[in-house]
Design a protein around this motif. Structure first.
Motif, short mmCIF file in Angstrom:
data_model
loop_
_atom_site.label_atom_id
_atom_site.label_comp_id
_atom_site.label_asym_id
_atom_site.label_seq_id
_atom_site.Cartn_x
_atom_site.Cartn_y
_atom_site.Cartn_z
N ASP A 160 60.32 24.17 28.85
CA ASP A 160 60.44 24.52 30.27
C ASP A 160 59.59 25.72 30.63
OD1 ASP A 160 61.77 26.58 29.04
OD2 ASP A 160 63.71 26.21 30.01
N ASN A 161 58.53 25.98 29.85
CA ASN A 161 57.68 27.14 30.07
C ASN A 161 56.80 26.95 31.31
OD1 ASN A 161 58.07 26.52 27.06
ND2 ASN A 161 57.70 28.72 27.06
N ALA A 162 56.46 28.07 31.96
CA ALA A 162 55.51 28.05 33.06
C ALA A 162 54.11 27.76 32.53
CB ALA A 162 55.53 29.38 33.81
N LEU A 163 53.40 26.83 33.16
CA LEU A 163 52.05 26.46 32.74
C LEU A 163 51.08 26.59 33.91
CD1 LEU A 163 52.80 23.17 30.73
CD2 LEU A 163 52.81 25.53 29.90
N HIS A 164 49.90 27.13 33.64
CA HIS A 164 48.89 27.25 34.68
C HIS A 164 48.42 25.88 35.14
CE1 HIS A 164 44.95 27.86 36.50
NE2 HIS A 164 45.28 29.13 36.71
N GLY A 165 48.14 24.98 34.19
CA GLY A 165 47.67 23.64 34.51
C GLY A 165 46.16 23.48 34.41
N ASP A 166 45.43 24.57 34.55
CA ASP A 166 43.96 24.54 34.42
C ASP A 166 43.53 25.89 33.85
OD1 ASP A 166 41.34 23.72 34.59
OD2 ASP A 166 41.14 24.09 36.74
N LEU A 167 43.95 26.15 32.63
CA LEU A 167 43.89 27.49 32.04
C LEU A 167 42.50 27.82 31.52
CD1 LEU A 167 45.80 29.87 31.60
CD2 LEU A 167 46.28 28.99 29.32
N GLN A 168 41.58 28.04 32.46
CA GLN A 168 40.23 28.49 32.13
C GLN A 168 40.17 30.01 32.23
OE1 GLN A 168 37.26 26.48 34.52
NE2 GLN A 168 38.66 24.79 34.94
N TYR A 169 39.26 30.62 31.47
CA TYR A 169 39.14 32.08 31.57
C TYR A 169 38.45 32.51 32.86
CZ TYR A 169 35.22 30.59 28.49
OH TYR A 169 34.18 29.91 27.91
N SER A 170 37.93 31.56 33.61
CA SER A 170 37.43 31.88 34.94
C SER A 170 38.55 31.88 35.97
CB SER A 170 36.35 30.88 35.36
OG SER A 170 36.87 29.56 35.39
N ASN A 171 39.72 31.37 35.61
CA ASN A 171 40.86 31.34 36.51
C ASN A 171 41.82 32.49 36.27
OD1 ASN A 171 40.03 29.13 37.95
ND2 ASN A 171 41.15 27.64 36.71
N ALA A 172 41.35 33.51 35.59
CA ALA A 172 42.11 34.75 35.42
C ALA A 172 41.21 35.88 35.89
CB ALA A 172 42.50 34.96 33.96
N ILE A 173 41.73 36.74 36.77
CA ILE A 173 40.93 37.81 37.32
C ILE A 173 41.59 39.17 37.07
CG2 ILE A 173 39.88 36.36 39.10
CD1 ILE A 173 41.79 37.57 41.13
N ILE A 174 40.74 40.18 37.02
CA ILE A 174 41.23 41.55 36.83
C ILE A 174 40.65 42.42 37.94
CG2 ILE A 174 41.58 41.37 34.34
CD1 ILE A 174 38.87 42.57 33.87
N ALA A 175 41.46 43.39 38.36
CA ALA A 175 41.02 44.35 39.37
C ALA A 175 41.67 45.67 39.01
CB ALA A 175 41.43 43.90 40.77
N GLY A 176 40.92 46.54 38.36
CA GLY A 176 41.51 47.77 37.85
C GLY A 176 42.54 47.44 36.78
N ASP A 177 43.78 47.89 36.97
CA ASP A 177 44.83 47.59 36.00
C ASP A 177 45.69 46.41 36.43
OD1 ASP A 177 46.10 48.74 38.14
OD2 ASP A 177 47.20 50.25 36.98
N ARG A 178 45.24 45.68 37.46
CA ARG A 178 46.00 44.52 37.93
C ARG A 178 45.43 43.24 37.36
NH1 ARG A 178 45.51 44.98 44.17
NH2 ARG A 178 43.42 45.67 43.52
N ARG A 179 46.29 42.26 37.11
CA ARG A 179 45.91 40.97 36.53
C ARG A 179 46.47 39.84 37.39
NH1 ARG A 179 43.75 44.62 34.45
NH2 ARG A 179 43.89 45.38 32.31
N TYR A 180 45.65 38.82 37.63
CA TYR A 180 46.09 37.70 38.46
C TYR A 180 45.58 36.39 37.86
CZ TYR A 180 46.59 41.31 42.13
OH TYR A 180 46.91 42.43 42.85
N PHE A 181 46.33 35.31 38.10
CA PHE A 181 45.83 33.96 37.88
C PHE A 181 45.47 33.37 39.23
CE2 PHE A 181 48.34 34.22 33.88
CZ PHE A 181 47.35 33.83 33.00
N ILE A 182 44.42 32.54 39.25
CA ILE A 182 44.00 31.86 40.47
C ILE A 182 43.88 30.37 40.17
CG2 ILE A 182 42.83 33.88 41.40
CD1 ILE A 182 40.16 32.64 40.48
N ASP A 183 43.66 29.57 41.25
CA ASP A 183 43.48 28.12 41.15
C ASP A 183 44.65 27.47 40.43
OD1 ASP A 183 41.14 28.41 42.50
OD2 ASP A 183 39.82 28.01 40.81
N LEU A 184 45.83 27.59 41.03
CA LEU A 184 47.07 27.10 40.42
C LEU A 184 47.53 25.78 41.00
CD1 LEU A 184 48.32 30.68 40.43
CD2 LEU A 184 48.61 29.32 38.38
#
Length: 281
Positions: A160-184
């Protein structure tokens, strides 16, 4: 769902991916849009927006989604909160290849954190159901091949784990010390093995030209990223070759997503399935 017409003259191109491009608003630093390729139907973009809103509401670290947009020429997309100063993991590695270990471990940590989230039954679609639906719609497999692939999918242990569905390293972004996933748009729940197969695809099993054009990396750097990702996700004693062998069939299953999105048969990905799931009758 009503689509808001945007004037492309008010935006500036900021990046591209396999399914479209991203653009920043010229005067409002808080606004960006993801504009999909003409081959992506409106209904699919609407589904991605609905999914993005639901994922954001569930507390997943992702930019806040806004409205459905269109350029008026057959392309549809989504307006998002712009994360100022953001950079994707893949672009970060491209700009600083000497830091590939650092970025691979950072991405691995993000993935571990995502996969540590347990979702209530039925809160999101199960990844197995998504795979089976794409398999049923795929015109590039014989009935016998579909039966064998379906059997493999159903035999994977449930989770029952949360899955991104398209887990590319281009779909993870960083901004300073913040981390986000995109294209979900394909966010789901289930066994993380399905997610991790995409990481392998992006590091080891894609065409070198695709990796260079999409992720801005050469194969040597992408391979090094895989090596350090494995160490970051499973521990420093983990053997990258061992985990590559374990995840190879799951990387092959990404054929279903790629061919759904493009409508084109990809022989190199089919060969992965032939070497794994379809190898023995």
């Amino acid at each position: 769902m009503e689509a808001i017409l945007i004037d492309l003259n008010e935006y500036v191109h900021s990046g591209e991916g396999a399914n479209g491009e991203s653009l920043f608003h010229r005067t409002d630093p808080k606004v960006m849009v993801k504009l999909c390729n003409p081959s992506i139907p409106r209904e699919q973009v609407e589904q991605e927006l609905a999914q993005a809103r639901k994922v954001f509401s569930a507390g997943i670290s992702t930019p806040e989604p806004g409205e459905l947009i269109t350029d008026g020429k057959g392309r549809f997309g989504i307006r998002f909160e712009r994360i100022v100063g953001k950079k994707s993991i893949s672009r970060s590695v491209s700009d600083e290849p000497e830091k590939v270990e650092e970025y691979a471990r950072l991405f691995a940590g993000m993935c571990r954190e995502l996969h540590s989230i347990h979702l209530a039954p039925g809160e999101f679609v199960n990844v197995k159901d998504t795979c089976l639906e794409m398999l049923a719609q795929n015109p590039f497999f014989t009935n016998d091949e579909k039966v064998r692939i379906e059997r493999f999918i159903l035999d994977v242990p449930d989770a029952d784990n949360a899955l991104h569905g398209d887990l590319q390293y281009s779909n993870a972004i960083i901004a300073g010390d913040r981390r986000y996933f995109i294209d979900l748009g394909d966010f789901s729940q289930g066994n993380p093995l399905f997610d991790l197969g995409m990481v392998l695809v992006c590091c080891k099993y894609s065409d070198p030209e695709f990796i260079r054009n999409t992720f801005h990396l050469d194969m040597t750097t992408a391979g090094a990223f895989w090596h350090w990702f494995v160490k970051g996700y499973w521990g420093d004693d983990a053997d990258p070759d061992e985990y590559e062998a374990m995840l190879k069939p799951y990387s092959g299953l990404k054929t279903l997503m790629i061919e759904r999105n493009t409508g084109i048969r990809f022989p190199n990905f089919h060969s992965i399935l032939e070497d794994t799931i379809l190898k023995n009758k």
